[in-house]
Design an enzyme around this catalytic site. Structure first.
Site, PDB file in Angstrom:
ATOM      1  N   CYS A 149      32.239   3.620   1.999  1.00  0.00           N
ATOM      2  CA  CYS A 149      30.728   3.338   1.613  1.00  0.00           C
ATOM      3  C   CYS A 149      30.438   3.585   0.189  1.00  0.00           C
ATOM      4  O   CYS A 149      29.499   3.427  -0.416  1.00  0.00           O
ATOM      5  CB  CYS A 149      29.673   3.637   2.541  1.00  0.00           C
ATOM      6  SG  CYS A 149      30.139   5.446   3.044  1.00  0.00           S
ATOM      7  N   HIS A 242      23.840   5.748  -0.769  1.00  0.00           N
ATOM      8  CA  HIS A 242      24.508   6.714  -1.425  1.00  0.00           C
ATOM      9  C   HIS A 242      24.354   6.581  -2.865  1.00  0.00           C
ATOM     10  O   HIS A 242      24.534   5.458  -3.636  1.00  0.00           O
ATOM     11  CB  HIS A 242      25.980   6.317  -1.215  1.00  0.00           C
ATOM     12  CG  HIS A 242      26.630   6.742   0.071  1.00  0.00           C
ATOM     13  ND1 HIS A 242      25.880   7.605   1.022  1.00  0.00           N
ATOM     14  CD2 HIS A 242      27.614   6.428   0.519  1.00  0.00           C
ATOM     15  CE1 HIS A 242      26.519   7.541   2.017  1.00  0.00           C
ATOM     16  NE2 HIS A 242      27.802   6.944   1.951  1.00  0.00           N
TER      17      HIS A 242
END
Ligand SMILES: NC(=O)c1ccc[n+]([C@@H]2O[C@H](COP(=O)([O-])OP(=O)(O)OC[C@H]3O[C@@H](n4cnc5c(N)ncnc54)[C@H](OP(=O)(O)O)[C@@H]3O)[C@@H](O)[C@H]2O)c1
Length: 350
Positions: A149, A242
């Site tokens: 990710c 993120h």
């Protein structure tokens, strides 16, 4: 009406499994027909087994479906997988051997020489590697993976720079959301008001996956990109998204306007093929000096667009900037779904 293809979700009760359920609810090509998880969930109705964490309700049809045992008998031929890596390492090959097309989030097989690691906008040609897999030659099954990710947001931002200017060096520091650790994930007492400067194996994954993704298909393998790269990964008290601070050294000189233009105009195979989950804009440069921010920008392009901002000269390398990507959508379920759509468009799923 076009008949939808039945699909199964392995690890359906987890954080990524729930995103699959949510993203597949109104999918024009695929329909959830089978759900599996661990012994803890087996035999229960999905609504009872899953500790549902998303803002939209569990789709009615899925809520009452029974969680099946995690084995290939009775499973459909297309499997979306969201299992812990240790479990996936043993289970995904079993499904591929039984003739399933496994589209997975797990890191277990990502770096295997004959397993494609794919972002459809970046390296759609790597899909061809499935033809080298023994499963494909035997039962017709195969495994295709999507990246970690934090690697995915970085690679989305690097891809147009690599294409136009070439990359010599990359340094990336991540600030990763807690949902990236699954559920229940990091204990609240560890993360509230805190930053944890260690995520097991994450830095290694970012470095090797980035080079594989930007590498070149060479018959039966991938020649990794040759630039130098260093990643540092941190867990922060953010729910989703993120954020990454990135510095790059380019092979060719580039002006800021050229870099921003390369990001904003980036468009690729999924956009051309109009794949259902493809964002109109894979990358979007945000001009405000204090963006992108996870709270404000994580849902860009329904979570499929990578936000970039704060481009400025770097005193050590050439340029530095900030990247933001939704870790459970673009970084997980959405990434796998887009891979499956590309596979279907290329005739691998019937
Ligand atoms: N979260 C993210 O942002 C993210 C992003 C990219 C990739 N990934 C990767 O995706 C995978 C899933 O992550 P997650 O965050 O969804 O984890 P999670 O919330 O911990 O979910 C794990 C899932 O695996 C199932 N499971 C565990 N042991 C099993 C077994 N022995 N047999 C069958 N099923 C089993 C669990 O079922 P029960 O509920 O029954 O225990 C659950 O459905 C991991 O490999 C992770 O690294 C996660």
């Amino acid at each position: 009406m076009v008949q939808k293809l039945p699909v199964g979700i392995l690890g359906a009760t987890g954080i990524v499994g729930q995103r699959f359920v949510q993203m597949l609810e109104h999918h024009p090509w695929f329909e959830v027909a089978w759900l599996a998880a661990s012994d803890r969930s087996e035999g229960k109705a999905y609504a009872e087994a899953a500790r549902w964490k998303l803002k939209t309700p569990i789709p009615t049809k899925v809520a009452s479906m029974k969680v099946a045992p995690a084995n290939p008998s009775g499973a459909p031929k297309i499997i979306f997988a969201a299992l812990d890596a240790a479990v996936a390492a043993e289970m995904e090959p079993r499904f591929a051997e039984a003739g399933c097309g496994v589209v997975t989030n797990s890191s277990a097989l990502r770096m295997k020489a004959d397993v494609p690691l794919v972002i459809p906008e970046v390296n759609p040609d790597h899909i061809k590697l499935v033809e080298c897999q023994d499963w494909r030659r035997g039962s017709g099954g195969f495994v295709v993976t999507n990246p970690n990710c934090s690697a995915i947001g970085l690679v989305m931002a690097l891809a147009p720079l690599e294409q136009r200017f070439g990359i010599e060096t990359v340094m990336a520091v991540t600030m990763q959301a807690v949902s990236g650790a699954g559920y229940p994930g990091v204990a609240s007492l560890d993360i509230l008001g805190n930053v944890i400067p260690y995520i097991p194996k994450e830095e290694e994954k970012m470095e090797e996956e980035t080079r594989k993704l930007l590498g070149r298909l060479n018959g039966s393998g991938i020649v990794p990109a040759s630039f130098a790269m260093s990643a540092q990964c941190n867990r922060v008290a953010v729910e989703d998204g993120h954020t990454e601070s990135v510095s790059v050294k380019l092979k060719k000189q580039a002006r800021a306007e050229e870099i921003i233009e390369a990001w904003n105009s980036f468009s690729s195979v999924p956009q051309k093929l109009k794949l259902p989950s493809a964002p109109e804009r894979p990358l979007q440069y945000l001009i405000s000096a204090d963006r992108p921010q996870p709270r404000l920008d994580v849902d860009l392009g329904s979570g499929m667009t990578t936000g970039v901002g704060r481009l400025r000269p770097c005193g050590v390398l050439d340029w530095k900037f900030t990247v933001l990507s939704h870790n459970t959508i673009r970084g997980a379920a959405g990434a796998a779904l887009l891979n499956a759509e590309l596979l279907k468009a290329q005739g691998y799923m019937k």
